[in-house]
Design a protein around this motif. Structure first.
Motif, mmCIF file in Angstrom:
data_model
loop_
_atom_site.group_PDB
_atom_site.id
_atom_site.type_symbol
_atom_site.label_atom_id
_atom_site.label_comp_id
_atom_site.label_asym_id
_atom_site.label_seq_id
_atom_site.Cartn_x
_atom_site.Cartn_y
_atom_site.Cartn_z
ATOM 1 N N PHE A 97 0.769 -1.194 -0.121
ATOM 2 C CA PHE A 97 -0.015 0.029 -0.115
ATOM 3 C C PHE A 97 0.794 1.247 -0.102
ATOM 4 O O PHE A 97 0.484 2.393 -0.394
ATOM 5 N N GLY A 98 2.195 0.975 0.644
ATOM 6 C CA GLY A 98 2.931 2.295 0.725
ATOM 7 C C GLY A 98 3.251 2.717 -0.852
ATOM 8 O O GLY A 98 3.549 4.007 -0.822
ATOM 9 N N GLY A 99 3.371 2.023 -1.760
ATOM 10 C CA GLY A 99 3.639 2.580 -3.098
ATOM 11 C C GLY A 99 2.233 2.978 -3.775
ATOM 12 O O GLY A 99 2.238 3.714 -4.784
ATOM 13 N N SER A 100 1.161 2.995 -3.096
ATOM 14 C CA SER A 100 -0.124 3.409 -3.971
ATOM 15 C C SER A 100 -0.060 4.927 -4.362
ATOM 16 O O SER A 100 -0.393 5.412 -5.348
ATOM 17 N N LEU A 101 0.048 5.864 -3.056
ATOM 18 C CA LEU A 101 0.349 7.435 -3.302
ATOM 19 C C LEU A 101 1.092 7.751 -4.350
ATOM 20 O O LEU A 101 0.990 8.648 -5.337
ATOM 21 N N PRO A 102 2.563 7.221 -4.118
ATOM 22 C CA PRO A 102 3.421 7.718 -5.275
ATOM 23 C C PRO A 102 3.036 7.308 -6.762
ATOM 24 O O PRO A 102 3.197 7.918 -7.686
ATOM 25 N N ALA A 103 2.510 5.930 -6.733
ATOM 26 C CA ALA A 103 2.032 5.594 -8.166
ATOM 27 C C ALA A 103 1.090 6.317 -8.520
ATOM 28 O O ALA A 103 0.997 6.542 -9.799
ATOM 29 N N THR A 104 0.053 6.582 -7.683
ATOM 30 C CA THR A 104 -0.968 7.418 -8.419
ATOM 31 C C THR A 104 -0.578 8.681 -8.484
ATOM 32 O O THR A 104 -1.055 9.469 -9.694
ATOM 33 N N ARG A 105 0.067 9.403 -7.803
ATOM 34 C CA ARG A 105 0.719 10.762 -8.214
ATOM 35 C C ARG A 105 1.460 10.850 -9.585
ATOM 36 O O ARG A 105 1.281 11.757 -10.267
ATOM 37 N N ILE A 106 2.160 9.576 -9.889
ATOM 38 C CA ILE A 106 2.967 9.532 -11.170
ATOM 39 C C ILE A 106 1.794 9.442 -12.265
ATOM 40 O O ILE A 106 1.823 10.013 -13.334
ATOM 41 N N ALA A 107 0.808 8.684 -12.097
ATOM 42 C CA ALA A 107 -0.488 8.458 -13.077
ATOM 43 C C ALA A 107 -1.089 9.399 -13.175
ATOM 44 O O ALA A 107 -1.332 10.007 -14.504
ATOM 45 N N VAL A 108 -1.476 10.385 -12.417
ATOM 46 C CA VAL A 108 -2.313 11.425 -12.438
ATOM 47 C C VAL A 108 -1.583 12.758 -12.867
ATOM 48 O O VAL A 108 -2.394 13.659 -13.332
ATOM 49 N N ALA A 109 -0.360 12.791 -13.044
ATOM 50 C CA ALA A 109 0.320 13.654 -13.732
ATOM 51 C C ALA A 109 0.015 13.816 -15.333
ATOM 52 O O ALA A 109 0.139 14.907 -15.896
ATOM 53 N N TYR A 110 -0.318 12.645 -15.711
ATOM 54 C CA TYR A 110 -0.705 12.369 -17.117
ATOM 55 C C TYR A 110 -2.129 12.189 -17.519
ATOM 56 O O TYR A 110 -2.399 12.120 -18.782
ATOM 57 N N LEU A 111 -2.688 11.331 -16.538
ATOM 58 C CA LEU A 111 -3.863 10.887 -16.793
ATOM 59 C C LEU A 111 -4.839 11.473 -15.870
ATOM 60 O O LEU A 111 -4.656 11.930 -14.795
ATOM 61 N N ASP A 112 -6.316 11.644 -16.376
ATOM 62 C CA ASP A 112 -7.343 12.129 -15.740
ATOM 63 C C ASP A 112 -7.596 11.211 -14.330
ATOM 64 O O ASP A 112 -7.267 10.116 -14.516
ATOM 65 N N PRO A 113 -7.829 11.989 -13.242
ATOM 66 C CA PRO A 113 -7.943 10.950 -11.927
ATOM 67 C C PRO A 113 -9.113 10.222 -12.082
ATOM 68 O O PRO A 113 -9.035 9.037 -11.274
ATOM 69 N N TRP A 114 -10.155 10.472 -12.663
ATOM 70 C CA TRP A 114 -11.211 9.736 -12.645
ATOM 71 C C TRP A 114 -11.057 8.281 -13.576
ATOM 72 O O TRP A 114 -11.539 7.196 -13.313
ATOM 73 N N PHE A 115 -10.155 8.736 -14.726
ATOM 74 C CA PHE A 115 -9.904 7.404 -15.501
ATOM 75 C C PHE A 115 -8.985 6.649 -14.792
ATOM 76 O O PHE A 115 -8.960 5.325 -14.768
ATOM 77 N N VAL A 116 -8.157 7.293 -14.047
ATOM 78 C CA VAL A 116 -7.148 6.370 -13.177
ATOM 79 C C VAL A 116 -8.105 5.710 -12.099
ATOM 80 O O VAL A 116 -7.895 4.278 -11.997
ATOM 81 N N THR A 117 -9.011 6.076 -11.585
ATOM 82 C CA THR A 117 -10.021 5.252 -10.681
ATOM 83 C C THR A 117 -10.664 4.146 -11.349
ATOM 84 O O THR A 117 -10.647 2.939 -10.682
ATOM 85 N N ALA A 118 -11.159 4.588 -12.425
ATOM 86 C CA ALA A 118 -12.089 3.414 -13.211
ATOM 87 C C ALA A 118 -10.998 2.377 -13.804
ATOM 88 O O ALA A 118 -11.220 1.162 -13.507
#
Length: 309
Positions: A35-56
């Motif tokens: 789980f510790g990797g979740s926030l950094p990985a999400t941060r990297i993803a949403v820098a280029y992808l829509d947060p709702w797309f990342v969620t889905a």
């Protein structure tokens, strides 16, 4: 010599695995690292992808893995637990990932990981009415002390401004505390991996539709690290990590194992420093050591149990 070493290791590990509390803590620690990797990985993803797309997309990846695992093992669908599984799905498959993704657009990973350090307290609070656990006064004091350490760390630079991202993170903490507790209770009646698997499958049709609808038009130009971050939160954070975590909660106790989450912010900070180049100083290490002490003491604190239907 090798056989003797293996025998010694087996003799050391076996009693630990036979103790359900210790096994729960070990599995919980594995999950916390994931789980510790979740926030950094999400941060990297949403820098280029829509947060709702990342969620889905996260829910879709985890859902497909869960569906495949269920198809291989063929467990019976627990109809009697449909309502609880739907609530777990709403909290952990949709609610928490969405709130974290939205917050990650503006909140640095290090800051966000500290706010998420309040998860143990939220889980302990939720465990009282939902899991029938009765933490002792000493346990509550330790929980508050851990939360206080996390809050002190967050405010150590004197910045008390509440940003929008913090509100979303607070909602994420609340939803996760409820979802974790319900998952722990459900994992007493069925295998822990089945709990998150069924929750993911229930959300899969909705997740697939939203993923397709929000698929980025410029997907080819999205850098590889963003896709890797998305795959991580979908496969590891959303499914595999929860499978370990649910078993840990069921065997070691919701409130007690939940205290391991106090270490999670510092795992996230270390990964953020490694992959996002965020600074890690001696003060951060000092807070991390203090939190570890609280977790160790929490293991020895009494936690009662009453029956829950």
């Amino acid at each position: 010599m090798r056989d003797r070493a293996a025998t010694t290791l087996y003799a050391f590990v076996t009693p630990m695995l036979q103790n359900s509390r210790t096994l729960g803590l070990l599995l919980g620690l594995v999950a916390v690292v994931m789980f510790g990797g979740s926030l950094p990985a999400t941060r990297i993803a949403v820098a280029y992808l829509d947060p709702w797309f990342v969620t889905a997309a996260r829910a879709t990846i985890g859902g497909v893995l869960a569906l495949g695992t269920l198809a291989v093992n063929r467990p019976r669908f627990p109809r009697e637990h449909t309502a609880r599984l739907a609530l777990i799905s709403a909290c952990l498959v949709i609610g928490f990932p969405a709130m974290m993704a939205i917050a990650s657009v503006t909140v640095p990973a290090a800051h966000g990981s500290v706010i998420l350090g309040l998860l143990p307290l939220a889980t302990t609070v939720a465990a009282v009415p939902l899991a029938g656990e009765r933490p002792s006064l000493f346990f509550w004091i330790l929980s508050l002390a851990g939360a206080g350490l996390v809050a002190a760390f967050a405010l150590r630079d004197g910045n008390v401004a509440i940003v929008t991202g913090d509100i979303f993170l607070a909602l994420a903490v609340t939803l996760t505390g409820v979802g974790y507790t319900l998952s722990g209770v459900m994992s007493r009646a069925m295998a822990g991996w089945q709990v998150i698997a069924w929750a993911l499958v229930m959300a899969l049709p909705f997740a697939v539709v939203v993923t397709v609808a929000l698929w980025p038009a410029d997907a080819a130009s999205v850098p590889l690290p963003a896709w890797i971050g998305l795959i991580y939160v979908g496969a590891i954070s959303q499914f595999i990590g929860y499978a370990f975590w649910n078993v840990a909660l069921a065997t070691g106790g919701v409130a007690r194992v939940g205290q391991l989450q106090l270490v999670q912010p510092f795992v996230s900070m270390g990964l953020a420093a490694l992959f996002l180049k965020e600074a890690v100083d001696g003060e951060m290490i000092g807070f991390a050591l203090a939190v570890v002490v609280v977790v160790a003491l929490g293991r020895r604190a009494a936690v009662g149990q009453r029956a829950v239907s």
